[in-house]
Design a protein around this motif. Structure first.
Motif, PDB file in Angstrom:
ATOM      1  N   LEU A 257      45.594  84.921  70.292  1.00 15.70           N
ATOM      2  CA  LEU A 257      44.566  84.318  71.146  1.00 15.70           C
ATOM      3  C   LEU A 257      43.600  83.473  70.321  1.00 15.70           C
ATOM      4  CD1 LEU A 257      43.814  87.455  73.365  1.00 15.70           C
ATOM      5  CD2 LEU A 257      45.067  85.400  74.072  1.00 15.70           C
ATOM      6  N   ASN A 258      43.287  83.966  69.138  1.00 16.19           N
ATOM      7  CA  ASN A 258      42.376  83.253  68.243  1.00 16.19           C
ATOM      8  C   ASN A 258      42.999  81.956  67.748  1.00 16.19           C
ATOM      9  OD1 ASN A 258      39.809  83.271  66.929  1.00 16.19           O
ATOM     10  ND2 ASN A 258      40.875  83.643  64.998  1.00 16.19           N
ATOM     11  N   GLU A 265      33.240  87.928  69.452  1.00 19.58           N
ATOM     12  CA  GLU A 265      33.336  89.375  69.272  1.00 19.58           C
ATOM     13  C   GLU A 265      33.491  90.092  70.613  1.00 19.58           C
ATOM     14  OE1 GLU A 265      30.194  90.996  66.966  1.00 19.58           O
ATOM     15  OE2 GLU A 265      30.555  89.713  65.217  1.00 19.58           O
ATOM     16  N   SER A 266      32.805  89.599  71.644  1.00 13.96           N
ATOM     17  CA  SER A 266      32.918  90.232  72.957  1.00 13.96           C
ATOM     18  C   SER A 266      34.325  90.060  73.529  1.00 13.96           C
ATOM     19  CB  SER A 266      31.879  89.644  73.926  1.00 13.96           C
ATOM     20  OG  SER A 266      32.097  88.259  74.117  1.00 13.96           O
ATOM     21  N   MET A 267      34.947  88.911  73.288  1.00 12.09           N
ATOM     22  CA  MET A 267      36.333  88.706  73.727  1.00 12.09           C
ATOM     23  C   MET A 267      37.264  89.669  73.002  1.00 12.09           C
ATOM     24  SD  MET A 267      36.787  84.585  73.922  1.00 12.09           S
ATOM     25  CE  MET A 267      35.651  83.540  74.824  1.00 12.09           C
ATOM     26  N   GLU A 268      37.071  89.803  71.688  1.00  9.93           N
ATOM     27  CA  GLU A 268      37.918  90.702  70.912  1.00  9.93           C
ATOM     28  C   GLU A 268      37.761  92.140  71.400  1.00  9.93           C
ATOM     29  OE1 GLU A 268      38.695  91.947  66.234  1.00  9.93           O
ATOM     30  OE2 GLU A 268      37.591  90.111  66.717  1.00  9.93           O
ATOM     31  N   SER A 269      36.534  92.540  71.706  1.00  8.07           N
ATOM     32  CA  SER A 269      36.295  93.897  72.219  1.00  8.07           C
ATOM     33  C   SER A 269      36.984  94.092  73.563  1.00  8.07           C
ATOM     34  CB  SER A 269      34.795  94.148  72.360  1.00  8.07           C
ATOM     35  OG  SER A 269      34.164  94.084  71.096  1.00  8.07           O
ATOM     36  N   ALA A 270      36.974  93.046  74.402  1.00  5.43           N
ATOM     37  CA  ALA A 270      37.611  93.128  75.710  1.00  5.43           C
ATOM     38  C   ALA A 270      39.122  93.303  75.573  1.00  5.43           C
ATOM     39  CB  ALA A 270      37.297  91.879  76.523  1.00  5.43           C
ATOM     40  N   LEU A 338      36.022  87.282  79.802  1.00  2.97           N
ATOM     41  CA  LEU A 338      37.323  87.494  80.429  1.00  2.97           C
ATOM     42  C   LEU A 338      37.973  86.161  80.810  1.00  2.97           C
ATOM     43  CD1 LEU A 338      36.761  90.589  82.729  1.00  2.97           C
ATOM     44  CD2 LEU A 338      38.363  90.411  80.829  1.00  2.97           C
ATOM     45  N   LYS A 339      37.180  85.215  81.300  1.00  3.35           N
ATOM     46  CA  LYS A 339      37.725  83.895  81.630  1.00  3.35           C
ATOM     47  C   LYS A 339      38.297  83.225  80.386  1.00  3.35           C
ATOM     48  CE  LYS A 339      37.126  81.444  84.905  1.00  3.35           C
ATOM     49  NZ  LYS A 339      37.998  81.021  86.029  1.00  3.35           N
ATOM     50  N   GLY A 340      37.598  83.371  79.260  1.00  6.04           N
ATOM     51  CA  GLY A 340      38.079  82.788  78.006  1.00  6.04           C
ATOM     52  C   GLY A 340      39.376  83.425  77.546  1.00  6.04           C
ATOM     53  N   ILE A 341      39.472  84.747  77.684  1.00  8.86           N
ATOM     54  CA  ILE A 341      40.710  85.447  77.301  1.00  8.86           C
ATOM     55  C   ILE A 341      41.868  84.993  78.186  1.00  8.86           C
ATOM     56  CG2 ILE A 341      41.866  87.692  77.219  1.00  8.86           C
ATOM     57  CD1 ILE A 341      39.103  88.907  76.568  1.00  8.86           C
TER      58      ILE A 341
END
Length: 616
Positions: A257-258, A265-270, A338-341
């Protein structure tokens, strides 16, 4: 050739009225007291009385040196004198005697300097430039390769440059630098051919689709030609090779994803909260994200009781979203993250990345083949981060277990090869997944038998940590000052060699290696195979235009005579014959061109336009 000027135990000047010296040439000096001394030319000049000579380190041939040349019989007033500044390869016990003669050595006298490995145990990459002057070579070093001349491949007569790939256990990693048209890609092809001949596993990332080895190069003699078709496997991302989603670990998914775009960091945690390795498929993971987004858009609906009006599929969907929200909503509640992920994840799916696995590539490497991974540059950058990490750690884990007396699943040592390396490991503050794993391999891969070969037109843009780990550099023609500066910092080439870099002929490389201990000029041998893109683009232009013109001419003949006043009505029928749309202007331009060539005649009917008919 004689020693002139001031000499030391390490450096001497040589002068000759007839012989032209070239940088990196090896010569023998015969000192009456010290015996035979071998030295390498590090500077070469042609001088006369009116042109004082300055060398890189500030050494100047002053009037005393000119006087010594005169006393030794050199006619500076009327003739040009060639001067070489020579570094002795072994420090002499005393300064070399002025006037000592020098000569070109025979092969046996310098064989230990020029040939460090036998042909059967090394990679035959080309010919040491200027070595043809050494005379007849022993049979084991003769008729091993061809060089490309204007007339085609011709058998090389000089000393072969044999690269000892086994030395990479101590001096790891190779850099191949050179501008467009310098021979860089050709040199990379030759290196890969030699690795395939030795059946050394290679993983090649091919952004240009050039690394095909099935078509033989015309003119290569049968006695040295090789067939590589069973030594390599070409795999296209999404068609033959990919990523099995069910085998992904959480860090691997985060890395993928990266690679699409940097994640927070919030995306990674999600991702860590939502993804269940070994359980989730690409479908179930995607549905989790969509369900959670749906719940966050209308939290009141999913926090309260289930509405009575829901039934069937609508009710089933509501209960699924509610279940996901109750399970993950308290940990993952940032809508934008979540939208970014989801955007990054759908980008990966759109590239068909999860359609296949890496199994075929792994099996080919175990069979000691070269695996060529094909795809556009952006897709290769995404996929390579995953594949490199997976295969490198397969090798690393095996070696680590063996080190501690345990048994693990075998994975072979292998080379990693890529062109456009500065795109995979760019210099800069921003970290990328591919650069991270390449940097790790550059620093630690030697211990595990994993070696890099990185080719680039822009060494100045390559990650500096990685560049510093490249023990061997193949330096082809390079024009940019920043790239030349980087090369000078990372190699032992002299100022004179650096000045020549913008003018090197295609196919000539300076090879600078810690293994050799000095820079060697090498004419890269003719490849045994042909790149699929060796056709001259202007020949292609003529050929394609000719084919299209012949088809259009044959079509228009069916509608003769053609009048400009009625041509618009004919366009659909002409287009049907051609299998494409065609415009009025295109046909008129073509007809006028055929008139100039004498195929058609153009008849002027005044207010009724023109008529085109075949010339009788």
């Amino acid at each position: 050739m004689r020693v002139v000027g001031v000499s030391t135990q390490q450096f001497v000047y040589l002068a000759s009225e007839r012989k032209k010296f070239y940088v990196n040439e090896i010569l023998v000096i015969e000192d009456p007291d010290l015996g035979k001394l071998r030295g390498v030319v590090i500077e070469a000049k042609a001088i006369n009385r009116y042109l004082p000579l300055s060398f890189e380190k500030g050494t100047v041939l002053d009037q005393k040196v000119f006087d010594s040349l005169t006393r030794l019989g050199f006619n500076l007033a009327d003739e040009e004198v060639n001067i070489a500044y020579v570094r002795l390869l072994d420090t002499a016990a005393l300064p070399v005697k002025v006037g000592s003669p020098a000569r070109v050595p025979t092969f046996p006298e310098v064989a230990d300097l020029l040939v460090r490995q036998t042909p059967d145990k090394g990679l035959i990459l080309g010919e040491i430039a200027g070595s043809e002057a050494l005379g007849t070579l022993p049979p084991e070093y003769s008729n091993l390769y061809c060089l490309l001349e204007n007339t085609g491949p011709v058998m090389g007569k000089g000393v072969p440059f044999i690269f000892d790939y086994r030395s990479m256990a101590d001096y790891p990693h190779i850099g191949i630098f050179g501008g467009s048209g310098s021979g860089k890609s050709f040199g990379l092809r030759v290196l890969l051919e030699e690795l395939m001949a030795k059946k050394i596993p290679c993983l090649v990332f091919d952004p240009h689709g050039e690394m095909e080895f099935s078509e033989p190069y015309p003119g290569i003699p049968k006695e040295i030609a090789r067939d590589y078709r069973d030594r390599y496997l070409s795999l296209k991302i999404g068609d033959e090779v990919g990523i099995r989603f069910s085998e992904l670990t959480t860090p691997e998914l985060v890395s993928l994803l990266n690679a699409i775009s940097s994640i927070s960091e919030s995306m990674e945690s999600a991702v860590e909260a939502l993804f269940e390795p070994g359980k989730d498929s690409e479908v179930t993971f995607g549905e989790k994200i969509k369900a959670l987004l749906e719940a966050l858009e209308n939290e009141k609906l999913y926090k309260g009781p289930v509405p009575d009006y829901l039934e069937g599929e609508t009710l089933k969907r509501h209960l699924f979203v509610r279940e996901i929200y109750e399970k993950y909503g308290y940990r993952v509640n940032q809508y934008q993250s979540l939208k970014g992920i989801l955007w990054r994840f759908e980008s990966l799916r759109a590239k068909n990345l999860f359609a296949k696995s890496v199994a075929i590539a792994q099996e080919a490497l175990l069979q000691r083949k070269t695996v060529v991974i094909r795809g556009n540059l952006s897709l290769l950058k995404i996929y390579s981060a995953y594949l490199l990490r997976k295969l490198y750690y397969a090798r690393r884990n095996y070696v680590d277990l063996r080190t501690f007396g345990e048994t693990g699943e075998y994975f072979p040592p292998f080379f990693i090869v890529t062109d456009e390396a500065h795109n995979f490991a760019p210099k800069g503050e921003k970290e990328t997944p591919t650069r991270r794993i390449l940097r790790e391999i550059a620093q630690e891969g030697r211990k595990y038998g994993v070696f890099l070969t990185l080719a680039t037109q822009r060494p100045a843009l390559l990650d500096e940590t990685i560049t510093a780990q490249l023990s061997t550099k193949f330096i082809f023609r390079t024009v940019r000052a920043t790239d030349i500066s980087t090369i000078r910092e990372e190699t032992d080439i002299t100022g004179e060699e650096a000045a020549k870099l913008p003018y090197l002929p295609s196919g000539l490389a300076y090879i600078s290696s810690a293994w050799i201990g000095r820079t060697v000029p090498v004419k890269i041998r003719a490849a045994h195979t042909k790149s699929p893109y060796t056709e001259n683009p202007f020949d292609e232009l003529v050929e394609k235009t000719s084919v299209a013109s012949e088809k259009l001419l044959a079509t228009l003949k069916k509608f003769l005579p053609i009048r400009t006043t009625s041509l618009n009505a004919l366009l659909p029928y002409i287009g049907d014959e051609l299998g494409r749309e065609i415009s009025y202007d295109e046909i008129i331009a073509f007809l006028n061109d055929q008139v100039e060539q004498g195929v058609f005649v153009k008849i002027d009917h005044g207010p009724f336009g023109f008529e085109y008919v075949l010339k009788e």
